[in-house]
Design a protein around this motif. Sequence first.
Motif, PDB file in Angstrom:
ATOM      1  N   SER A  34       0.825  -1.200   0.000  1.00 19.75           N
ATOM      2  CA  SER A  34       0.000   0.000   0.000  1.00 19.75           C
ATOM      3  C   SER A  34       0.864   1.257   0.000  1.00 19.75           C
ATOM      4  O   SER A  34       2.015   1.250   0.407  1.00 19.75           O
ATOM      5  CB  SER A  34      -0.937   0.006   1.205  1.00 19.75           C
ATOM      6  OG  SER A  34      -0.210  -0.110   2.395  1.00 19.75           O
ATOM      7  N   THR A  35       0.273   2.343  -0.460  1.00 18.07           N
ATOM      8  CA  THR A  35       0.956   3.618  -0.526  1.00 18.07           C
ATOM      9  C   THR A  35       1.018   4.221   0.879  1.00 18.07           C
ATOM     10  O   THR A  35       0.020   4.211   1.585  1.00 18.07           O
ATOM     11  CB  THR A  35       0.178   4.570  -1.466  1.00 18.07           C
ATOM     12  OG1 THR A  35       0.039   3.920  -2.733  1.00 18.07           O
ATOM     13  CG2 THR A  35       0.888   5.888  -1.645  1.00 18.07           C
ATOM     14  N   VAL A  89      -1.870   9.415   1.377  1.00 18.50           N
ATOM     15  CA  VAL A  89      -3.104   9.544   0.606  1.00 18.50           C
ATOM     16  C   VAL A  89      -3.075  10.897  -0.080  1.00 18.50           C
ATOM     17  O   VAL A  89      -2.827  11.917   0.549  1.00 18.50           O
ATOM     18  CB  VAL A  89      -4.346   9.432   1.534  1.00 18.50           C
ATOM     19  CG1 VAL A  89      -5.619   9.687   0.762  1.00 18.50           C
ATOM     20  CG2 VAL A  89      -4.394   8.065   2.197  1.00 18.50           C
ATOM     21  N   ASN A 106      -8.445   6.659  -8.174  1.00 18.37           N
ATOM     22  CA  ASN A 106      -7.345   6.042  -7.456  1.00 18.37           C
ATOM     23  C   ASN A 106      -7.730   5.727  -6.015  1.00 18.37           C
ATOM     24  O   ASN A 106      -8.228   6.581  -5.292  1.00 18.37           O
ATOM     25  CB  ASN A 106      -6.146   6.985  -7.484  1.00 18.37           C
ATOM     26  CG  ASN A 106      -4.898   6.351  -6.957  1.00 18.37           C
ATOM     27  OD1 ASN A 106      -4.864   5.834  -5.852  1.00 18.37           O
ATOM     28  ND2 ASN A 106      -3.848   6.407  -7.759  1.00 18.37           N
ATOM     29  N   ASN A 107      -7.498   4.496  -5.565  1.00 16.90           N
ATOM     30  CA  ASN A 107      -7.846   4.071  -4.214  1.00 16.90           C
ATOM     31  C   ASN A 107      -6.982   4.712  -3.138  1.00 16.90           C
ATOM     32  O   ASN A 107      -7.291   4.593  -1.957  1.00 16.90           O
ATOM     33  CB  ASN A 107      -7.754   2.550  -4.099  1.00 16.90           C
ATOM     34  CG  ASN A 107      -8.825   1.861  -4.893  1.00 16.90           C
ATOM     35  OD1 ASN A 107      -9.910   2.385  -5.088  1.00 16.90           O
ATOM     36  ND2 ASN A 107      -8.532   0.666  -5.363  1.00 16.90           N
ATOM     37  N   ASP A 108      -5.908   5.381  -3.505  1.00 17.99           N
ATOM     38  CA  ASP A 108      -5.052   6.089  -2.557  1.00 17.99           C
ATOM     39  C   ASP A 108      -5.255   7.598  -2.652  1.00 17.99           C
ATOM     40  O   ASP A 108      -4.368   8.371  -2.308  1.00 17.99           O
ATOM     41  CB  ASP A 108      -3.575   5.754  -2.810  1.00 17.99           C
ATOM     42  CG  ASP A 108      -3.270   4.313  -2.469  1.00 17.99           C
ATOM     43  OD1 ASP A 108      -3.779   3.829  -1.443  1.00 17.99           O
ATOM     44  OD2 ASP A 108      -2.532   3.672  -3.221  1.00 17.99           O
ATOM     45  N   THR A 109      -6.431   8.013  -3.118  1.00 14.29           N
ATOM     46  CA  THR A 109      -6.712   9.429  -3.296  1.00 14.29           C
ATOM     47  C   THR A 109      -8.038   9.786  -2.650  1.00 14.29           C
ATOM     48  O   THR A 109      -9.035   9.108  -2.845  1.00 14.29           O
ATOM     49  CB  THR A 109      -6.759   9.798  -4.791  1.00 14.29           C
ATOM     50  OG1 THR A 109      -5.505   9.454  -5.391  1.00 14.29           O
ATOM     51  CG2 THR A 109      -7.033  11.272  -5.003  1.00 14.29           C
ATOM     52  N   THR A 165      -6.343   4.513   5.380  1.00 10.26           N
ATOM     53  CA  THR A 165      -5.654   3.794   4.308  1.00 10.26           C
ATOM     54  C   THR A 165      -6.653   2.919   3.580  1.00 10.26           C
ATOM     55  O   THR A 165      -7.753   2.668   4.068  1.00 10.26           O
ATOM     56  CB  THR A 165      -4.514   2.920   4.828  1.00 10.26           C
ATOM     57  OG1 THR A 165      -5.061   1.949   5.726  1.00 10.26           O
ATOM     58  CG2 THR A 165      -3.461   3.750   5.530  1.00 10.26           C
ATOM     59  N   TYR A 166      -6.279   2.427   2.447  1.00 11.86           N
ATOM     60  CA  TYR A 166      -7.119   1.536   1.670  1.00 11.86           C
ATOM     61  C   TYR A 166      -6.354   0.280   1.343  1.00 11.86           C
ATOM     62  O   TYR A 166      -5.212   0.344   0.914  1.00 11.86           O
ATOM     63  CB  TYR A 166      -7.556   2.234   0.367  1.00 11.86           C
ATOM     64  CG  TYR A 166      -8.364   1.341  -0.538  1.00 11.86           C
ATOM     65  CD1 TYR A 166      -9.738   1.235  -0.365  1.00 11.86           C
ATOM     66  CD2 TYR A 166      -7.768   0.607  -1.545  1.00 11.86           C
ATOM     67  CE1 TYR A 166     -10.483   0.416  -1.179  1.00 11.86           C
ATOM     68  CE2 TYR A 166      -8.510  -0.213  -2.359  1.00 11.86           C
ATOM     69  CZ  TYR A 166      -9.869  -0.302  -2.178  1.00 11.86           C
ATOM     70  OH  TYR A 166     -10.605  -1.114  -2.983  1.00 11.86           O
ATOM     71  N   ASP A 167      -6.966  -0.847   1.607  1.00  9.12           N
ATOM     72  CA  ASP A 167      -6.370  -2.137   1.268  1.00  9.12           C
ATOM     73  C   ASP A 167      -7.305  -2.812   0.292  1.00  9.12           C
ATOM     74  O   ASP A 167      -8.425  -3.164   0.659  1.00  9.12           O
ATOM     75  CB  ASP A 167      -6.189  -2.977   2.528  1.00  9.12           C
ATOM     76  CG  ASP A 167      -5.498  -4.306   2.245  1.00  9.12           C
ATOM     77  OD1 ASP A 167      -5.322  -4.664   1.056  1.00  9.12           O
ATOM     78  OD2 ASP A 167      -5.150  -4.979   3.208  1.00  9.12           O
TER      79      ASP A 167
END
Length: 76
Positions: free
Chosen positions: A2-3, A6, A23-26, A72-74
């Motif tokens: 994961s990034t 965010v 984007n899942n990290d945005t 966070t996103y997993d």
Amino acid sequence: MSTPYVKFFRGTPEAFEKLIDKNNDTLYFISATDEKTGKLYLGDKLISDNINTVAELEDILLSELSDGNLLTYDGE
């Protein structure tokens, strides 16, 4: 993997709808041009539909968060 951060973007509902890959990290703060409230998305998942101002997001201090409380996103 994961990034470790965010990203944040602000835009209109029309611009958000045109995005093909969200984007899942945005974080996306979405509001109409003249509106005082908006919606907050992490990727394409709605997190809150009643954010009054972007300033409400500034009240979250990373120094006040304990381990495990960061957003966070997993994908799994």
